[in-house]
Scaffold this motif. Structure first.
Motif, PDB file in Angstrom:
ATOM      1  N   ALA A   4       0.815  -1.220   0.000  1.00 20.56           N
ATOM      2  CA  ALA A   4       0.000   0.000   0.000  1.00 20.56           C
ATOM      3  C   ALA A   4       0.846   1.265   0.000  1.00 20.56           C
ATOM      4  CB  ALA A   4      -0.940   0.005   1.212  1.00 20.56           C
ATOM      5  N   THR A   5       2.095   1.157   0.458  1.00 19.80           N
ATOM      6  CA  THR A   5       2.961   2.330   0.477  1.00 19.80           C
ATOM      7  C   THR A   5       3.950   2.348  -0.677  1.00 19.80           C
ATOM      8  OG1 THR A   5       4.446   1.176   2.020  1.00 19.80           O
ATOM      9  CG2 THR A   5       2.811   2.658   2.972  1.00 19.80           C
ATOM     10  N   GLY A   6       3.873   1.349  -1.571  1.00 21.19           N
ATOM     11  CA  GLY A   6       4.688   1.357  -2.778  1.00 21.19           C
ATOM     12  C   GLY A   6       6.130   0.954  -2.595  1.00 21.19           C
ATOM     13  N   VAL A   7       6.505   0.554  -1.375  1.00 19.65           N
ATOM     14  CA  VAL A   7       7.927   0.319  -1.123  1.00 19.65           C
ATOM     15  C   VAL A   7       8.375  -1.094  -1.494  1.00 19.65           C
ATOM     16  CG1 VAL A   7       8.054   2.049   0.692  1.00 19.65           C
ATOM     17  CG2 VAL A   7       7.531  -0.308   1.300  1.00 19.65           C
ATOM     18  N   THR A   8       7.558  -1.832  -2.214  1.00 21.54           N
ATOM     19  CA  THR A   8       7.963  -3.160  -2.681  1.00 21.54           C
ATOM     20  C   THR A   8       8.740  -3.091  -3.995  1.00 21.54           C
ATOM     21  OG1 THR A   8       5.799  -3.380  -3.745  1.00 21.54           O
ATOM     22  CG2 THR A   8       6.054  -4.343  -1.554  1.00 21.54           C
ATOM     23  N   ALA A   9       8.992  -1.888  -4.493  1.00 21.53           N
ATOM     24  CA  ALA A   9       9.606  -1.739  -5.820  1.00 21.53           C
ATOM     25  C   ALA A   9      11.129  -1.798  -5.761  1.00 21.53           C
ATOM     26  CB  ALA A   9       9.155  -0.413  -6.437  1.00 21.53           C
ATOM     27  N   THR A  10      11.660  -2.894  -5.250  1.00 23.65           N
ATOM     28  CA  THR A  10      13.105  -3.065  -5.264  1.00 23.65           C
ATOM     29  C   THR A  10      13.547  -3.569  -6.632  1.00 23.65           C
ATOM     30  OG1 THR A  10      12.692  -5.187  -4.200  1.00 23.65           O
ATOM     31  CG2 THR A  10      13.425  -3.405  -2.786  1.00 23.65           C
ATOM     32  N   SER A  11      14.841  -3.640  -6.823  1.00 25.94           N
ATOM     33  CA  SER A  11      15.372  -3.913  -8.167  1.00 25.94           C
ATOM     34  C   SER A  11      14.947  -5.280  -8.693  1.00 25.94           C
ATOM     35  CB  SER A  11      16.897  -3.817  -8.149  1.00 25.94           C
ATOM     36  OG  SER A  11      17.425  -4.671  -7.150  1.00 25.94           O
ATOM     37  N   LYS A  12      14.869  -6.275  -7.813  1.00 31.48           N
ATOM     38  CA  LYS A  12      14.427  -7.594  -8.242  1.00 31.48           C
ATOM     39  C   LYS A  12      12.948  -7.730  -7.905  1.00 31.48           C
ATOM     40  CE  LYS A  12      18.921  -9.389  -6.830  1.00 31.48           C
ATOM     41  NZ  LYS A  12      19.606 -10.197  -5.812  1.00 31.48           N
ATOM     42  N   SER A  13      12.160  -8.075  -8.858  1.00 30.60           N
ATOM     43  CA  SER A  13      10.728  -8.236  -8.607  1.00 30.60           C
ATOM     44  C   SER A  13      10.512  -9.584  -7.917  1.00 30.60           C
ATOM     45  CB  SER A  13       9.954  -8.174  -9.926  1.00 30.60           C
ATOM     46  OG  SER A  13       8.568  -8.175  -9.681  1.00 30.60           O
ATOM     47  N   HIS A  14      10.206  -9.521  -6.648  1.00 32.21           N
ATOM     48  CA  HIS A  14      10.067 -10.741  -5.846  1.00 32.21           C
ATOM     49  C   HIS A  14       8.702 -11.370  -6.110  1.00 32.21           C
ATOM     50  CE1 HIS A  14      11.219 -13.353  -2.540  1.00 32.21           C
ATOM     51  NE2 HIS A  14      10.030 -13.183  -1.992  1.00 32.21           N
ATOM     52  N   ARG A  15       8.713 -12.586  -6.563  1.00 33.23           N
ATOM     53  CA  ARG A  15       7.459 -13.271  -6.878  1.00 33.23           C
ATOM     54  C   ARG A  15       7.131 -14.270  -5.771  1.00 33.23           C
ATOM     55  NH1 ARG A  15       5.641 -12.027 -11.740  1.00 33.23           N
ATOM     56  NH2 ARG A  15       7.078 -11.191 -13.299  1.00 33.23           N
ATOM     57  N   TRP A  16       5.977 -14.050  -5.178  1.00 28.85           N
ATOM     58  CA  TRP A  16       5.550 -14.933  -4.106  1.00 28.85           C
ATOM     59  C   TRP A  16       4.844 -16.161  -4.673  1.00 28.85           C
ATOM     60  CZ3 TRP A  16       7.249 -14.092   0.650  1.00 28.85           C
ATOM     61  CH2 TRP A  16       7.602 -12.785   1.032  1.00 28.85           C
ATOM     62  N   THR A  17       5.101 -17.294  -4.046  1.00 25.41           N
ATOM     63  CA  THR A  17       4.309 -18.494  -4.311  1.00 25.41           C
ATOM     64  C   THR A  17       3.547 -18.805  -3.028  1.00 25.41           C
ATOM     65  OG1 THR A  17       6.019 -20.017  -3.504  1.00 25.41           O
ATOM     66  CG2 THR A  17       6.111 -19.377  -5.842  1.00 25.41           C
ATOM     67  N   LYS A  18       2.587 -19.694  -3.121  1.00 24.70           N
ATOM     68  CA  LYS A  18       1.838 -20.071  -1.923  1.00 24.70           C
ATOM     69  C   LYS A  18       2.788 -20.605  -0.854  1.00 24.70           C
ATOM     70  CE  LYS A  18      -2.221 -22.683  -0.442  1.00 24.70           C
ATOM     71  NZ  LYS A  18      -3.307 -23.612  -0.857  1.00 24.70           N
ATOM     72  N   GLN A  19       3.758 -21.393  -1.295  1.00 24.29           N
ATOM     73  CA  GLN A  19       4.711 -21.989  -0.367  1.00 24.29           C
ATOM     74  C   GLN A  19       5.620 -20.934   0.272  1.00 24.29           C
ATOM     75  OE1 GLN A  19       7.168 -24.998  -2.117  1.00 24.29           O
ATOM     76  NE2 GLN A  19       8.132 -25.597  -0.196  1.00 24.29           N
ATOM     77  N   SER A  20       6.146 -19.997  -0.556  1.00 18.49           N
ATOM     78  CA  SER A  20       7.051 -18.978  -0.013  1.00 18.49           C
ATOM     79  C   SER A  20       6.323 -18.008   0.915  1.00 18.49           C
ATOM     80  CB  SER A  20       7.759 -18.218  -1.135  1.00 18.49           C
ATOM     81  OG  SER A  20       6.836 -17.473  -1.916  1.00 18.49           O
ATOM     82  N   LEU A  21       5.049 -17.735   0.613  1.00 15.99           N
ATOM     83  CA  LEU A  21       4.257 -16.897   1.502  1.00 15.99           C
ATOM     84  C   LEU A  21       4.073 -17.560   2.856  1.00 15.99           C
ATOM     85  CD1 LEU A  21       1.402 -15.322  -0.673  1.00 15.99           C
ATOM     86  CD2 LEU A  21       3.048 -14.097   0.748  1.00 15.99           C
ATOM     87  N   GLN A  22       3.719 -18.826   2.853  1.00 15.93           N
ATOM     88  CA  GLN A  22       3.537 -19.554   4.112  1.00 15.93           C
ATOM     89  C   GLN A  22       4.839 -19.599   4.908  1.00 15.93           C
ATOM     90  OE1 GLN A  22       0.692 -20.476   5.507  1.00 15.93           O
ATOM     91  NE2 GLN A  22      -0.333 -19.595   3.714  1.00 15.93           N
ATOM     92  N   GLN A  23       5.941 -19.766   4.193  1.00 12.55           N
ATOM     93  CA  GLN A  23       7.243 -19.776   4.863  1.00 12.55           C
ATOM     94  C   GLN A  23       7.534 -18.412   5.477  1.00 12.55           C
ATOM     95  OE1 GLN A  23       9.293 -22.653   5.063  1.00 12.55           O
ATOM     96  NE2 GLN A  23      10.222 -21.367   6.655  1.00 12.55           N
ATOM     97  N   PHE A  24       7.219 -17.345   4.735  1.00 15.78           N
ATOM     98  CA  PHE A  24       7.417 -15.979   5.224  1.00 15.78           C
ATOM     99  C   PHE A  24       6.597 -15.743   6.493  1.00 15.78           C
ATOM    100  CE2 PHE A  24       6.023 -11.544   5.427  1.00 15.78           C
ATOM    101  CZ  PHE A  24       7.229 -10.866   5.379  1.00 15.78           C
ATOM    102  N   TYR A  25       5.316 -16.125   6.460  1.00 17.90           N
ATOM    103  CA  TYR A  25       4.459 -15.932   7.625  1.00 17.90           C
ATOM    104  C   TYR A  25       5.001 -16.699   8.830  1.00 17.90           C
ATOM    105  CZ  TYR A  25       1.058 -14.255   4.170  1.00 17.90           C
ATOM    106  OH  TYR A  25       0.434 -13.575   3.161  1.00 17.90           O
ATOM    107  N   SER A  26       5.491 -17.891   8.577  1.00 19.03           N
ATOM    108  CA  SER A  26       6.043 -18.717   9.651  1.00 19.03           C
ATOM    109  C   SER A  26       7.316 -18.096  10.223  1.00 19.03           C
ATOM    110  CB  SER A  26       6.330 -20.123   9.123  1.00 19.03           C
ATOM    111  OG  SER A  26       6.959 -20.906  10.099  1.00 19.03           O
ATOM    112  N   ASP A  27       8.217 -17.674   9.323  1.00 20.95           N
ATOM    113  CA  ASP A  27       9.490 -17.095   9.755  1.00 20.95           C
ATOM    114  C   ASP A  27       9.298 -15.762  10.475  1.00 20.95           C
ATOM    115  OD1 ASP A  27      10.776 -19.265   8.660  1.00 20.95           O
ATOM    116  OD2 ASP A  27      11.394 -18.228   6.820  1.00 20.95           O
ATOM    117  N   TYR A  28       8.241 -15.049  10.128  1.00 27.67           N
ATOM    118  CA  TYR A  28       8.032 -13.715  10.710  1.00 27.67           C
ATOM    119  C   TYR A  28       7.674 -13.798  12.191  1.00 27.67           C
ATOM    120  CZ  TYR A  28       7.743  -8.709   9.821  1.00 27.67           C
ATOM    121  OH  TYR A  28       8.030  -7.364   9.785  1.00 27.67           O
TER     122      TYR A  28
END
Length: 269
Positions: A221-245
């Motif tokens: 919502a604040t636009g700050v996801t625009a880093t040089s590499k476009s990070h593509r989330w998968t269902k698995q990587s999202l779940q891992q992110f939520y777990s690691d957070y």
């Protein structure tokens, strides 16, 4: 420190964030308020010709014009739609004897739309200001030198940017993020460009969320996801992110760190 940044992607993400930025960029708004207080403290009230880099939704601009007197205001941002945030822009301090025509009862603002690293800067500036934007520069030292050259002798550069711990939680978990200068290196780069440091201060601010999903929603919502590499989330990587957070959880919620650095510098001669 040279960073590969896709400016077209940055423009696209911030343009897409649009109105949501105004609502969600609470820290950026707080930073603008704090920077404004430092500008009032260290800069003269009369600054006839001013450039703002990365004006965004106008958090700093609208504060600036309530206190400072200026004849000419150049506003820069990457995308043209940014002017939607300035439809009611009126300056009580914009002197009426300027040559700028009035449009719909408001003074004309000089827009510099595009990548400030590629645009020709106005000359004879009394001040350059910027809030939460300079971290997106590909070659900040080169821009600092151009700003120095564009300023009048004793002209001011007042800005906020972000330090090394900014969004550190995201960088730790995804490897994605900008490369930030420390305040010590930033001070060195400014002095190498000929600036004298009037004031430099840093702090860390934390936002807390009820769920890691809301952290990602906030960043989008604040636009700050625009880093040089476009990070593509998968269902698995999202779940891992939520777990690691979970490691960033305390009694206040899931933490997200902002690390603003405030600088007031002056052209020495």
């Amino acid at each position: 420190m040279f960073v590969s940044i896709n400016k077209a992607l940055v423009a696209q993400r911030f343009a897409k964030a649009g109105q949501s930025y105004v609502e969600h960029a609470v820290v950026q708004k707080q930073i603008s308020v704090q920077l404004f207080e430092y500008l009032k403290q260290y800069c003269p009230q009369s600054l006839p010709s001013v450039l703002e880099i990365g004006c965004g939704s106008g958090n700093l601009t609208h504060l600036f014009h309530t206190h400072f007197q200026f004849d000419q205001l150049f506003l820069n941002d990457l995308y043209e739609d940014v002017d939607q945030h300035f439809s009611n822009f009126k300056s009580p301090h914009l002197r009426s004897d300027t040559s700028h025509p009035f449009i719909k009862g408001r003074p004309k603002v000089d827009w510099l739309i595009g990548d400030i690293e590629q645009l020709k800067l106005p000359s004879g500036l009394d001040a350059v200001i910027s809030s939460s934007a300079l971290q997106w520069m590909t070659d900040l030292p080169a821009l600092l030198q151009r700003i120095y050259d564009a300023l009048k002798p004793k002209g001011y550069l007042g800005f906020s940017t972000f330090g090394e711990n900014n969004l550190i939680e995201i960088k730790q978990l995804t490897g994605q993020g900008l490369n930030y200068y420390s305040s010590e290196v930033l001070k060195q780069k400014l002095e190498e460009s000929g600036f004298e440091i009037v004031f430099i201060q840093e702090e860390q601010k934390h936002l807390y969320f009820d769920d890691p999903k809301l952290v990602l929603h906030h960043l989008k919502a604040t636009g700050v996801t625009a880093t040089s590499k476009s990070h593509r989330w998968t269902k698995q990587s999202l779940q891992q992110f939520y777990s690691d957070y979970q490691q960033f959880y305390d009694e206040q919620g899931f933490r997200l760190t902002y690390h603003p650095i405030y600088v007031i510098a002056r052209r020495a001669a």
